[in-house]
Scaffold this motif. Sequence first.
Motif, PDB file in Angstrom:
ATOM      1  N   ILE A 177     -14.214  21.555   9.739  1.00  9.11           N
ATOM      2  CA  ILE A 177     -13.103  21.955   8.669  1.00  9.11           C
ATOM      3  C   ILE A 177     -13.136  21.147   7.678  1.00  9.11           C
ATOM      4  CG2 ILE A 177     -10.650  22.162   8.511  1.00  9.11           C
ATOM      5  CD1 ILE A 177     -10.500  22.489  11.730  1.00  9.11           C
ATOM      6  N   LEU A 178     -13.250  19.817   7.467  1.00  6.02           N
ATOM      7  CA  LEU A 178     -13.170  18.854   6.492  1.00  6.02           C
ATOM      8  C   LEU A 178     -14.421  18.969   5.572  1.00  6.02           C
ATOM      9  CD1 LEU A 178     -11.499  15.863   7.935  1.00  6.02           C
ATOM     10  CD2 LEU A 178     -10.576  17.361   6.345  1.00  6.02           C
ATOM     11  N   ILE A 179     -15.612  19.267   6.319  1.00  7.39           N
ATOM     12  CA  ILE A 179     -16.675  19.692   5.550  1.00  7.39           C
ATOM     13  C   ILE A 179     -16.625  20.827   4.488  1.00  7.39           C
ATOM     14  CG2 ILE A 179     -19.042  20.181   5.593  1.00  7.39           C
ATOM     15  CD1 ILE A 179     -19.513  18.078   7.773  1.00  7.39           C
ATOM     16  N   SER A 180     -16.020  22.051   5.222  1.00  2.00           N
ATOM     17  CA  SER A 180     -15.963  23.087   4.444  1.00  2.00           C
ATOM     18  C   SER A 180     -14.727  22.996   3.196  1.00  2.00           C
ATOM     19  CB  SER A 180     -15.478  24.066   5.439  1.00  2.00           C
ATOM     20  OG  SER A 180     -14.221  23.978   5.930  1.00  2.00           O
ATOM     21  N   LEU A 181     -13.909  22.096   3.522  1.00  2.00           N
ATOM     22  CA  LEU A 181     -12.916  21.981   2.522  1.00  2.00           C
ATOM     23  C   LEU A 181     -13.355  21.182   1.098  1.00  2.00           C
ATOM     24  CD1 LEU A 181      -9.851  20.722   4.678  1.00  2.00           C
ATOM     25  CD2 LEU A 181      -9.859  22.923   3.151  1.00  2.00           C
ATOM     26  N   TRP A 182     -14.224  20.036   1.546  1.00  4.18           N
ATOM     27  CA  TRP A 182     -15.093  19.529   0.563  1.00  4.18           C
ATOM     28  C   TRP A 182     -15.953  20.382   0.033  1.00  4.18           C
ATOM     29  CZ3 TRP A 182     -12.945  15.588  -1.631  1.00  4.18           C
ATOM     30  CH2 TRP A 182     -12.345  14.505  -0.867  1.00  4.18           C
ATOM     31  N   CYS A 183     -16.699  21.354   0.470  1.00  9.39           N
ATOM     32  CA  CYS A 183     -17.656  22.102   0.009  1.00  9.39           C
ATOM     33  C   CYS A 183     -16.820  23.027  -1.184  1.00  9.39           C
ATOM     34  CB  CYS A 183     -18.193  22.818   0.872  1.00  9.39           C
ATOM     35  SG  CYS A 183     -19.615  22.084   1.805  1.00  9.39           S
ATOM     36  N   HIS A 184     -15.644  23.476  -0.766  1.00 11.05           N
ATOM     37  CA  HIS A 184     -14.717  24.360  -1.727  1.00 11.05           C
ATOM     38  C   HIS A 184     -14.478  23.423  -2.852  1.00 11.05           C
ATOM     39  CE1 HIS A 184     -11.439  26.856  -2.610  1.00 11.05           C
ATOM     40  NE2 HIS A 184     -10.712  25.792  -2.762  1.00 11.05           N
ATOM     41  N   VAL A 185     -13.975  22.228  -2.587  1.00 12.22           N
ATOM     42  CA  VAL A 185     -13.619  21.483  -3.766  1.00 12.22           C
ATOM     43  C   VAL A 185     -14.669  21.296  -4.732  1.00 12.22           C
ATOM     44  CG1 VAL A 185     -12.798  19.302  -4.461  1.00 12.22           C
ATOM     45  CG2 VAL A 185     -11.419  20.386  -2.483  1.00 12.22           C
ATOM     46  N   ARG A 235       0.363  11.172  12.304  1.00 13.55           N
ATOM     47  CA  ARG A 235      -0.283  12.251  13.481  1.00 13.55           C
ATOM     48  C   ARG A 235      -1.602  12.808  12.647  1.00 13.55           C
ATOM     49  NH1 ARG A 235       4.810  14.486  14.893  1.00 13.55           N
ATOM     50  NH2 ARG A 235       3.939  16.403  14.483  1.00 13.55           N
ATOM     51  N   GLY A 236      -2.665  12.810  13.299  1.00 16.61           N
ATOM     52  CA  GLY A 236      -3.744  13.112  12.474  1.00 16.61           C
ATOM     53  C   GLY A 236      -3.880  14.630  12.309  1.00 16.61           C
ATOM     54  N   PHE A 248      -8.720  10.840   9.477  1.00 15.03           N
ATOM     55  CA  PHE A 248      -9.299  10.306  10.654  1.00 15.03           C
ATOM     56  C   PHE A 248      -8.531   9.105  10.797  1.00 15.03           C
ATOM     57  CE2 PHE A 248     -12.743  13.234   9.180  1.00 15.03           C
ATOM     58  CZ  PHE A 248     -13.172  13.661  10.637  1.00 15.03           C
ATOM     59  N   ASP A 249      -7.859   8.398  10.127  1.00 20.13           N
ATOM     60  CA  ASP A 249      -7.035   7.280  10.488  1.00 20.13           C
ATOM     61  C   ASP A 249      -5.787   7.625  11.308  1.00 20.13           C
ATOM     62  OD1 ASP A 249      -9.286   5.536   9.387  1.00 20.13           O
ATOM     63  OD2 ASP A 249      -8.080   5.637   7.267  1.00 20.13           O
ATOM     64  N   ASP A 286     -10.710  14.285  19.726  1.00 20.85           N
ATOM     65  CA  ASP A 286     -10.213  15.504  18.965  1.00 20.85           C
ATOM     66  C   ASP A 286     -10.687  15.480  17.590  1.00 20.85           C
ATOM     67  OD1 ASP A 286      -9.111  16.825  21.213  1.00 20.85           O
ATOM     68  OD2 ASP A 286      -6.958  16.481  20.378  1.00 20.85           O
ATOM     69  N   LYS A 287     -10.938  14.340  17.004  1.00 20.04           N
ATOM     70  CA  LYS A 287     -11.546  14.168  15.776  1.00 20.04           C
ATOM     71  C   LYS A 287     -12.793  14.976  15.482  1.00 20.04           C
ATOM     72  CE  LYS A 287      -9.463   9.266  15.290  1.00 20.04           C
ATOM     73  NZ  LYS A 287      -9.803   8.051  15.001  1.00 20.04           N
ATOM     74  N   ASN A 288     -13.539  14.926  16.721  1.00 24.84           N
ATOM     75  CA  ASN A 288     -14.828  15.761  16.545  1.00 24.84           C
ATOM     76  C   ASN A 288     -14.603  17.210  15.963  1.00 24.84           C
ATOM     77  OD1 ASN A 288     -16.348  13.516  17.571  1.00 24.84           O
ATOM     78  ND2 ASN A 288     -15.885  14.150  19.586  1.00 24.84           N
TER      79      ASN A 288
END
Length: 146
Positions: A131-139, A72-73, A115-116, A124-126
Motif C-alpha cells: 500500500i505504501l509503495i503504491s502511494l509513494w509511486c503515486h506521489v 495506532r499504525g 511503521f512507528d 501486520d506491518k507486512n
Amino acid sequence: IDICNRKEVDMSKLWVWVDYTCIPQRNRTMKFAAINSLPIYASVSTFFVIVTPEAMHADLQKLCNAATYQKRGWCRLEQMCRFMKSGVDNMYIFTDHLKELTEDRDWYSESVRVFDGEFTDPNDKNYLVDILISLWCHVYRNYENG
C-alpha cells in the motif's frame, strides 16, 4: 453537519465511510482486502474526518481519544492514504468540536511515521508495504508530471 454547512454541501449527497464498521475484524482475509481498498476510499473522499471523542474502550477498559488514535499504525495508514492521494485540505478532527488539520504540522509529522505506530500484531506491518509503495509511486508520478 458542520462541514456541510461550512462547505455548502448538500447532505443528501454525502456518503460516510466508517473504518471500524467497514473493515471486518474477525475474518482476516476480508479484513486485509478491505485494508487494501483504503487508498481508493481516501482518493475519492472530499472530506476526511477523524472522530475521536474521549471514550472508554468497552473491552479493554482504556481511555480512547485523539492521542490514542494517532498512536495506532492502522489509523496513521488511513491518514497517509488520504493526504498522499488528495492532499491535506478538508481533513478534520472532531474531539469535542470540529477542527481543521490543514495547519497542524505536528499531527502530520506523526501520521507519516506509519511503521512507528502501535499494532496489536506487529506482523501486520507486512501488509502495509504494498500500500505504501503504491502511494509513494503515486506521489512520484504526480511530481514528475508537474
